[in-house]
Motif scaffolding. Sequence first.
Motif, PDB file in Angstrom:
ATOM      1  N   THR A 168      64.249  22.820 -24.443  1.00  0.00           N
ATOM      2  CA  THR A 168      63.873  23.531 -23.233  1.00  0.00           C
ATOM      3  C   THR A 168      62.350  23.617 -23.203  1.00  0.00           C
ATOM      4  OG1 THR A 168      65.876  24.860 -23.021  1.00  0.00           O
ATOM      5  CG2 THR A 168      63.862  25.777 -22.103  1.00  0.00           C
ATOM      6  N   MET A 169      61.757  23.257 -22.092  1.00  0.00           N
ATOM      7  CA  MET A 169      60.301  23.283 -21.953  1.00  0.00           C
ATOM      8  C   MET A 169      59.908  24.381 -20.972  1.00  0.00           C
ATOM      9  SD  MET A 169      59.389  21.008 -24.035  1.00  0.00           S
ATOM     10  CE  MET A 169      57.644  21.008 -23.643  1.00  0.00           C
ATOM     11  N   GLY A 170      58.912  25.141 -21.359  1.00  0.00           N
ATOM     12  CA  GLY A 170      58.481  26.248 -20.518  1.00  0.00           C
ATOM     13  C   GLY A 170      56.981  26.248 -20.285  1.00  0.00           C
ATOM     14  N   ALA A 217      60.554  27.301 -16.494  1.00  0.00           N
ATOM     15  CA  ALA A 217      61.160  26.583 -17.608  1.00  0.00           C
ATOM     16  C   ALA A 217      62.178  25.594 -17.071  1.00  0.00           C
ATOM     17  CB  ALA A 217      61.804  27.549 -18.597  1.00  0.00           C
ATOM     18  N   ILE A 218      62.428  24.582 -17.866  1.00  0.00           N
ATOM     19  CA  ILE A 218      63.381  23.552 -17.480  1.00  0.00           C
ATOM     20  C   ILE A 218      64.193  23.159 -18.704  1.00  0.00           C
ATOM     21  CG2 ILE A 218      61.656  21.716 -17.831  1.00  0.00           C
ATOM     22  CD1 ILE A 218      62.997  20.250 -15.442  1.00  0.00           C
ATOM     23  N   ARG A 219      65.485  23.090 -18.486  1.00  0.00           N
ATOM     24  CA  ARG A 219      66.384  22.729 -19.564  1.00  0.00           C
ATOM     25  C   ARG A 219      66.377  21.229 -19.731  1.00  0.00           C
ATOM     26  NH1 ARG A 219      68.115  23.301 -24.301  1.00  0.00           N
ATOM     27  NH2 ARG A 219      70.357  23.224 -24.680  1.00  0.00           N
ATOM     28  N   TRP A 220      66.979  20.774 -20.810  1.00  0.00           N
ATOM     29  CA  TRP A 220      66.975  19.354 -21.113  1.00  0.00           C
ATOM     30  C   TRP A 220      67.622  18.562 -19.985  1.00  0.00           C
ATOM     31  CZ3 TRP A 220      71.478  16.454 -22.978  1.00  0.00           C
ATOM     32  CH2 TRP A 220      72.658  17.169 -22.890  1.00  0.00           C
ATOM     33  N   ARG A 221      67.045  17.407 -19.748  1.00  0.00           N
ATOM     34  CA  ARG A 221      67.464  16.504 -18.678  1.00  0.00           C
ATOM     35  C   ARG A 221      67.363  17.154 -17.303  1.00  0.00           C
ATOM     36  NH1 ARG A 221      72.734  13.292 -21.238  1.00  0.00           N
ATOM     37  NH2 ARG A 221      71.679  12.568 -23.119  1.00  0.00           N
ATOM     38  N   GLY A 222      66.594  18.239 -17.208  1.00  0.00           N
ATOM     39  CA  GLY A 222      66.397  18.882 -15.912  1.00  0.00           C
ATOM     40  C   GLY A 222      67.641  19.537 -15.360  1.00  0.00           C
ATOM     41  N   ARG A 264      60.483  17.194 -15.488  1.00  0.00           N
ATOM     42  CA  ARG A 264      60.241  16.545 -16.776  1.00  0.00           C
ATOM     43  C   ARG A 264      60.592  15.078 -16.677  1.00  0.00           C
ATOM     44  NH1 ARG A 264      63.570  19.747 -20.980  1.00  0.00           N
ATOM     45  NH2 ARG A 264      62.928  18.073 -22.381  1.00  0.00           N
ATOM     46  N   ASP A 265      59.885  14.284 -17.437  1.00  0.00           N
ATOM     47  CA  ASP A 265      60.163  12.866 -17.579  1.00  0.00           C
ATOM     48  C   ASP A 265      60.427  12.634 -19.057  1.00  0.00           C
ATOM     49  OD1 ASP A 265      60.153  10.109 -17.824  1.00  0.00           O
ATOM     50  OD2 ASP A 265      58.587   9.824 -16.347  1.00  0.00           O
ATOM     51  N   ASP A 266      61.690  12.592 -19.422  1.00  0.00           N
ATOM     52  CA  ASP A 266      62.034  12.481 -20.834  1.00  0.00           C
ATOM     53  C   ASP A 266      61.642  11.133 -21.414  1.00  0.00           C
ATOM     54  OD1 ASP A 266      65.041  14.509 -20.471  1.00  0.00           O
ATOM     55  OD2 ASP A 266      62.974  15.069 -20.938  1.00  0.00           O
ATOM     56  N   ALA A 267      61.548  10.128 -20.570  1.00  0.00           N
ATOM     57  CA  ALA A 267      61.125   8.816 -21.059  1.00  0.00           C
ATOM     58  C   ALA A 267      59.663   8.836 -21.478  1.00  0.00           C
ATOM     59  CB  ALA A 267      61.343   7.756 -19.979  1.00  0.00           C
TER      60      ALA A 267
END
Length: 122
Positions: free
Chosen positions: A32-34, A49-54, A71-74
């Motif tokens: 999780t990113m905040g 905040a945003i959870r994994w994979r948005g 988020r851009d996980d790549a």
Amino acid sequence: VQLQASGGGLVQAGDSLRLSCAASGRLFSSWTMGWFRQVQGKEREFVAAIRWRGASTSFSDSVKGRFTISRDDAKNTVYLQMNSLKPEDTAVYYCAAASTWISTMPGEYVYWGQGTQVTVSS
């Protein structure tokens, strides 16, 4: 995990800014990113905040409708798009990573970036 925030600056009220937070380390997509912000002499305040994979997002009432998080996980990067900025948005903005579900509490976040200054003039 190391976090590097960037994109801050000096803008006028009503302008927009996009903050970026580049992360190094494995399994970024699972964190999780905040974003938090802090004014000198005050406590650190949750922004978004945003959870994994948005899969899920959360915003403080003070920024809801003006800020978006993505988020851009790549690219191992999370973004904070800030629109219609107000002087009260002036603060040092920090990105952070947590292994839990979305939390508004700074103590839940394990890793922190160095902060980037956002100044909004009236």
